[in-house]
Design an enzyme around this catalytic site. Structure first.
Site, PDB file in Angstrom:
ATOM      1  N   ASP A  33     -60.805  45.743 -25.660  1.00  0.00           N
ATOM      2  CA  ASP A  33     -60.605  45.452 -27.072  1.00  0.00           C
ATOM      3  C   ASP A  33     -60.472  46.775 -27.853  1.00  0.00           C
ATOM      4  O   ASP A  33     -61.209  47.729 -27.619  1.00  0.00           O
ATOM      5  CB  ASP A  33     -61.786  44.631 -27.619  1.00  0.00           C
ATOM      6  N   ASN A  91     -62.790  32.361 -29.672  1.00  0.00           N
ATOM      7  CA  ASN A  91     -62.597  31.853 -31.029  1.00  0.00           C
ATOM      8  C   ASN A  91     -61.341  30.988 -31.061  1.00  0.00           C
ATOM      9  O   ASN A  91     -60.308  31.383 -30.501  1.00  0.00           O
ATOM     10  CB  ASN A  91     -62.455  33.024 -32.013  1.00  0.00           C
ATOM     11  N   HIS A 104     -57.480  33.865 -25.671  1.00  0.00           N
ATOM     12  CA  HIS A 104     -58.173  34.991 -25.044  1.00  0.00           C
ATOM     13  C   HIS A 104     -59.658  34.725 -24.980  1.00  0.00           C
ATOM     14  O   HIS A 104     -60.214  34.026 -25.829  1.00  0.00           O
ATOM     15  CB  HIS A 104     -57.910  36.302 -25.812  1.00  0.00           C
ATOM     16  N   HIS A 106     -63.225  36.840 -24.881  1.00  0.00           N
ATOM     17  CA  HIS A 106     -63.905  38.130 -25.028  1.00  0.00           C
ATOM     18  C   HIS A 106     -65.003  38.194 -23.966  1.00  0.00           C
ATOM     19  O   HIS A 106     -65.772  37.241 -23.817  1.00  0.00           O
ATOM     20  CB  HIS A 106     -64.593  38.237 -26.394  1.00  0.00           C
TER      21      HIS A 106
END
Ligand code: AMP
Length: 114
Positions: A33, A91, A104, A106
């Site tokens: 990230d 999310n 995606h 995390h």
């Protein structure tokens, strides 16, 4: 909602913009990230065009889904996070606070993650 081919992760997948790659296979691409929220903060994205996790789980083939989640574990192994643990976050949509409209996960670790 139609998939936005110009989203930043689509550009990373196409190689149009750089990323700090961690892992890649037929089903998934993983990279660090840009704005890490933990000591180790990786992102894993499927290679297919799915705007969020709901759409991915609804529309991806079983092989794509299995391949993707196996890749998540491979990244966990590469980052040596299994022993101390880690947090997976996904999310979804506006209320979920999703900023980039390509599914995606995390992976957060390397420290106690709140
Ligand atoms: P989300 O809010 O779940 O959509 O998370 C999007 C994440 O993508 C954020 O944590 C951003 O820091 C990260 N991000 C945005 N652009 C890039 C980029 N070019 N390379 C790596 N990570 C990025």
């Amino acid at each position: 909602m139609a998939y936005d081919q110009l989203n930043v992760f689509a550009k990373i997948l196409r190689g149009d913009i750089p990323s700090q790659k961690i892992y890649e296979d037929e089903y998934a691409f993983a990279f660090y990230d840009l704005h890490p929220k933990a000591k180790i903060h990786a992102l894993v994205i499927p290679k297919g065009v799915f705007e969020n996790g709901y759409v991915f789980h609804q529309c991806a083939s079983d092989q794509e889904i299995i391949g993707f989640y196996k890749a998540v574990n491979k990244v966990v192994d590469l980052l040596k996070l299994a022993e101390n643990g880690f947090k997976l976050v996904s999310n979804t949509g506006v209320d979920g606070g999703q900023e980039v409209p390509h599914y995606h996960i995390h992976i957060l670790g390397g420290q106690r993650v709140a």
